[in-house]
Design an enzyme around this catalytic site. Structure first.
Site, PDB file in Angstrom:
ATOM      1  N   VAL A 111       7.635 -10.935 -38.027  1.00  0.00           N
ATOM      2  CA  VAL A 111       8.219 -12.035 -38.802  1.00  0.00           C
ATOM      3  C   VAL A 111       9.612 -12.401 -38.275  1.00  0.00           C
ATOM      4  O   VAL A 111       9.934 -13.592 -38.106  1.00  0.00           O
ATOM      5  CB  VAL A 111       8.288 -11.675 -40.305  1.00  0.00           C
ATOM      6  N   LYS A 167       7.584  -7.579 -50.279  1.00  0.00           N
ATOM      7  CA  LYS A 167       7.113  -7.553 -51.681  1.00  0.00           C
ATOM      8  C   LYS A 167       7.018  -6.137 -52.209  1.00  0.00           C
ATOM      9  O   LYS A 167       7.256  -5.900 -53.393  1.00  0.00           O
ATOM     10  CB  LYS A 167       5.788  -8.297 -51.858  1.00  0.00           C
ATOM     11  N   GLY A 221       2.945 -15.593 -48.334  1.00  0.00           N
ATOM     12  CA  GLY A 221       3.419 -15.998 -47.010  1.00  0.00           C
ATOM     13  C   GLY A 221       3.911 -17.423 -46.932  1.00  0.00           C
ATOM     14  O   GLY A 221       4.959 -17.765 -47.479  1.00  0.00           O
ATOM     15  N   GLY A 262      -6.153  -8.381 -35.907  1.00  0.00           N
ATOM     16  CA  GLY A 262      -4.760  -8.222 -36.350  1.00  0.00           C
ATOM     17  C   GLY A 262      -4.541  -8.650 -37.791  1.00  0.00           C
ATOM     18  O   GLY A 262      -3.404  -8.747 -38.254  1.00  0.00           O
ATOM     19  N   GLU A 315      -3.940  -3.905 -41.112  1.00  0.00           N
ATOM     20  CA  GLU A 315      -3.136  -2.839 -40.503  1.00  0.00           C
ATOM     21  C   GLU A 315      -4.071  -1.723 -40.030  1.00  0.00           C
ATOM     22  O   GLU A 315      -5.219  -1.633 -40.474  1.00  0.00           O
ATOM     23  CB  GLU A 315      -2.200  -2.227 -41.558  1.00  0.00           C
ATOM     24  N   LYS A 364       2.098  -8.422 -55.570  1.00  0.00           N
ATOM     25  CA  LYS A 364       2.441  -9.855 -55.518  1.00  0.00           C
ATOM     26  C   LYS A 364       2.227 -10.503 -56.889  1.00  0.00           C
ATOM     27  O   LYS A 364       3.042 -11.317 -57.333  1.00  0.00           O
ATOM     28  CB  LYS A 364       1.599 -10.551 -54.455  1.00  0.00           C
TER      29      LYS A 364
HETATM   30  N1  LIG Z   1       3.542  -9.709 -40.844  1.00  0.00           N
HETATM   31  C1  LIG Z   1       3.215 -10.555 -41.805  1.00  0.00           C
HETATM   32  O1  LIG Z   1       2.314 -11.409 -41.667  1.00  0.00           O
HETATM   33  C2  LIG Z   1       3.970 -10.535 -43.102  1.00  0.00           C
HETATM   34  C3  LIG Z   1       3.619 -11.434 -44.134  1.00  0.00           C
HETATM   35  C4  LIG Z   1       4.365 -11.436 -45.328  1.00  0.00           C
HETATM   36  C5  LIG Z   1       5.387 -10.529 -45.489  1.00  0.00           C
HETATM   37  N2  LIG Z   1       5.673  -9.654 -44.475  1.00  0.00           N
HETATM   38  C6  LIG Z   1       6.771  -8.719 -44.692  1.00  0.00           C
HETATM   39  O2  LIG Z   1       7.758  -8.960 -43.705  1.00  0.00           O
HETATM   40  C7  LIG Z   1       8.439  -7.757 -43.399  1.00  0.00           C
HETATM   41  C8  LIG Z   1       8.428  -7.534 -41.875  1.00  0.00           C
HETATM   42  O3  LIG Z   1       7.085  -7.432 -41.435  1.00  0.00           O
HETATM   43  P1  LIG Z   1       6.718  -7.432 -39.874  1.00  0.00           P
HETATM   44  O4  LIG Z   1       5.243  -7.573 -39.812  1.00  0.00           O
HETATM   45  O5  LIG Z   1       7.568  -8.394 -39.143  1.00  0.00           O
HETATM   46  O6  LIG Z   1       7.135  -5.933 -39.468  1.00  0.00           O
HETATM   47  P2  LIG Z   1       7.241  -5.304 -37.986  1.00  0.00           P
HETATM   48  O7  LIG Z   1       6.545  -6.181 -37.004  1.00  0.00           O
HETATM   49  O8  LIG Z   1       6.831  -3.894 -38.099  1.00  0.00           O
HETATM   50  O9  LIG Z   1       8.809  -5.368 -37.641  1.00  0.00           O
HETATM   51  C9  LIG Z   1       9.739  -4.522 -38.212  1.00  0.00           C
HETATM   52  C10 LIG Z   1      11.049  -4.692 -37.470  1.00  0.00           C
HETATM   53  O10 LIG Z   1      12.040  -3.922 -38.135  1.00  0.00           O
HETATM   54  C11 LIG Z   1      12.699  -3.067 -37.213  1.00  0.00           C
HETATM   55  N3  LIG Z   1      13.053  -1.836 -37.903  1.00  0.00           N
HETATM   56  C12 LIG Z   1      12.242  -1.058 -38.637  1.00  0.00           C
HETATM   57  N4  LIG Z   1      12.930  -0.007 -39.143  1.00  0.00           N
HETATM   58  C13 LIG Z   1      14.192  -0.154 -38.701  1.00  0.00           C
HETATM   59  C14 LIG Z   1      15.385   0.608 -38.862  1.00  0.00           C
HETATM   60  N5  LIG Z   1      15.396   1.727 -39.577  1.00  0.00           N
HETATM   61  N6  LIG Z   1      16.517   0.147 -38.286  1.00  0.00           N
HETATM   62  C15 LIG Z   1      16.512  -0.993 -37.556  1.00  0.00           C
HETATM   63  N7  LIG Z   1      15.423  -1.755 -37.369  1.00  0.00           N
HETATM   64  C16 LIG Z   1      14.275  -1.334 -37.925  1.00  0.00           C
HETATM   65  C17 LIG Z   1      11.702  -2.832 -36.091  1.00  0.00           C
HETATM   66  O11 LIG Z   1      12.404  -2.478 -34.911  1.00  0.00           O
HETATM   67  P3  LIG Z   1      11.646  -2.257 -33.495  1.00  0.00           P
HETATM   68  O12 LIG Z   1      11.152  -3.619 -33.102  1.00  0.00           O
HETATM   69  O13 LIG Z   1      12.657  -1.726 -32.586  1.00  0.00           O
HETATM   70  O14 LIG Z   1      10.523  -1.320 -33.817  1.00  0.00           O
HETATM   71  C18 LIG Z   1      11.025  -4.207 -36.003  1.00  0.00           C
HETATM   72  O15 LIG Z   1      11.779  -5.062 -35.195  1.00  0.00           O
HETATM   73  C19 LIG Z   1       7.726  -6.650 -44.193  1.00  0.00           C
HETATM   74  O16 LIG Z   1       8.414  -6.420 -45.396  1.00  0.00           O
HETATM   75  C20 LIG Z   1       6.374  -7.267 -44.497  1.00  0.00           C
HETATM   76  O17 LIG Z   1       5.781  -6.755 -45.673  1.00  0.00           O
HETATM   77  C21 LIG Z   1       5.010  -9.640 -43.310  1.00  0.00           C
END
Ligand SMILES: NC(=O)c1ccc[n+]([C@@H]2O[C@H](COP(=O)([O-])OP(=O)(O)OC[C@H]3O[C@@H](n4cnc5c(N)ncnc54)[C@H](OP(=O)(O)O)[C@@H]3O)[C@@H](O)[C@H]2O)c1
Length: 437
Positions: free
Chosen positions: A16, A107, A136, A189, A192, A207
């Site tokens: 994201v 969430k 989303g 994808g 998870e 949600k």
């Molecule tokens: N993906 C979706 O479609 C979607 C939809 C709705 C809501 N969300 C929400 O959006 C949020 C992000 O989701 P995502 O899919 O983008 O997650 P993601 O791809 O796993 O990305 C997480 C990011 O956070 C960084 N990170 C994690 N722990 C960290 C720490 N302790 N210190 C510094 N950086 C840290 C990671 O660093 P690295 O890159 O170095 O690993 C990565 O860049 C979540 O809350 C999720 O529930 C996601």
């Protein structure tokens, strides 16, 4: 229009976060026009600086030092896009204490620690914006928080988990088993590696909890209402539901009945001609009933990089122009004075679909209907397919018995199920699904 830029930090540059960075860097004119000034990514915080990234940011922007954001007074807005509960909770609290407004898509975190985070924001005079946390790319938080302001929302029926909806669609349209459809969702994808929270109803329940809080002012922990997922569904139930004129959806539902709320997340039979039944694939949809406006309908992509980033970016722009602050200050969020109570799960009423596995003997149907009748559960239809012919001395075969009930309570049905369990002619498995109004 001010030329003075607004400095932003993206904490978490994963799926994201990268989407948000792409929108901001690929459409600077559009963003500047709508935000009234340029929005500049001053820092992007990650865990691993060596990881290949799908976006190129100016030198010095990428960091693994969160303090570089917290201690930078020039950063006005921070997006928490790390996910998870910890350290995301501590990070958001520190950002608010440091005087930054926060955007989050998390969430699970809002569900667990929303009260603390919102109280901290109010104490610090800051704002938390969270459009992306529910559905989303569908602007449902703004709709409930702003556009429906003249209404008391009286009902929500929604598909809030795209992974489950994709799996159910594959089971319906391609006659796949649950396991095959889940594997397909993972390969694409949509799911998870550990899909538990998506398929067991928890994600949708969290949600729904946020929507219920905004819509009814009621804080409802997921433990206080019925939550079940699609992980036990069999192809045979998809087929019987179709024969009966229904499609099975993981339905998140909240309904105001007098001054009490009936809530549930569960696989539910929805009439095929209803709009919710026609949402297939990894999409979300929400039917919102207001007492003034009547029914309104929203659908679109409930997850994915750009749809989610679209919602996060809208929050950033709303913060830049002050709209998010206004909305936040008017939301009666995590107040403890719960005006609206929640109906205990046993008192919630619905029609039900029952699939029993019964021995093919005389009187079995009469025994089953007698038990249901004694619990005041009346039947609207019954299907019993013919049993295959068997040798005279073979063990008695079992056959499915499909029953559609009229409206009854979960408590009455559970009591009847206990008695059914005592009938030697009724075997496992027994499937009970709700039927939508
Ligand atoms: N993906 C979706 O479609 C979607 C939809 C709705 C809501 N969300 C929400 O959006 C949020 C992000 O989701 P995502 O899919 O983008 O997650 P993601 O791809 O796993 O990305 C997480 C990011 O956070 C960084 N990170 C994690 N722990 C960290 C720490 N302790 N210190 C510094 N950086 C840290 C990671 O660093 P690295 O890159 O170095 O690993 C990565 O860049 C979540 O809350 C999720 O529930 C996601």
């Amino acid at each position: 229009m001010s030329l003075h830029p607004l400095n932003l930090a993206i904490v978490g540059l994963g799926n994201v976060g990268t989407g948000v960075a792409k929108i901001l860097t690929e459409h600077p004119d559009r963003i500047t026009r709508r935000a009234g000034r340029p929005i500049v990514i001053r820092r992007a915080v990650v865990r691993n600086l060596d990881k290949p990234r799908d976006i190129k940011l100016p030198p010095g922007v990428l960091t693994n030092d969160l303090e570089a954001v917290i201690n930078d007074p020039e950063i006005q807005i921070a997006c928490e896009l790390m996910g998870g509960l910890h350290p995301a909770r501590e990070v958001i609290l520190a950002l608010l204490e440091a005087g930054k407004d926060v955007v989050t898509a998390n969430k699970a975190l809002l569900h667990e620690h929303g009260d603390e985070i919102f109280a901290c924001a109010r104490r610090c005079g800051r704002t938390v914006a969270f459009e992306a946390a529910v559905a989303g790319g569908i602007p449902i938080i703004a709709t409930v928080g702003q556009s429906m302001a003249a209404n008391q929302i009286i009902g929500i029926q929604a598909i809030l988990n795209g992974t489950s909806n994709y799996i159910l669609s594959e089971m319906l349209l391609r006659q796949q088993t649950y396991a095959t459809a889940l594997k397909g969702a993972q390969d694409l994808g949509y799911a998870e590696a550990d899909p538990t929270l998506d398929v067991n109803g928890t994600d949708a329940a969290q949600k729904l909890g946020i929507l219920a809080q905004l819509s009814f002012g009621a804080k409802v922990p997921t433990a206080n209402f019925h939550v079940s997922g699609i992980d036990k569904l069999e192809q045979t139930d998809i087929k019987y539901a179709t024969d009966l004129g229904y499609t099975i959806k993981l339905l998140a539902s909240a309904k105001l009945i007098g001054d009490r709320l009936q809530m549930s997340v569960r696989p539910t039979l929805v009439r095929k001609d209803r709009p919710l039944a026609q949402i297939h694939g990894p999409f979300n949809a929400i039917l919102l009933d207001g007492d003034v406006v009547g029914s309104t309908w929203y659908s679109g992509r409930g997850a994915g990089q750009l749809p989610t980033a679209s919602a996060v970016t809208a929050d950033i722009i709303d913060l830049a122009i002050g709209r998010a602050q206004l909305t936040f200050s008017r939301l009666e969020l995590w107040d403890d004075g719960n005006a609206i109570g929640v109906l205990p799960a046993a008192e919630t009423a619905s029609r039900f679909y029952l699939r029993l596995n019964v021995e093919d003997r005389p009187h079995v149907m009469a025994d089953v209907t007698d038990i249901l009748g004694r619990h005041e559960i009346s039947l609207s239809s019954v299907i019993q397919p013919e049993a295959p012919e068997v040798e005279a001395n073979a063990t008695t075969p079992t056959v499915p018995l499909i029953i559609m009930t009229h409206r009854t309570t979960s408590g009455q049905l559970a009591a009847a199920e206990q008695e059914l369990d005592r009938l030697p002619t009724v075997k496992r498995p027994r499937v009970v699904l709700a039927v939508a109004d």
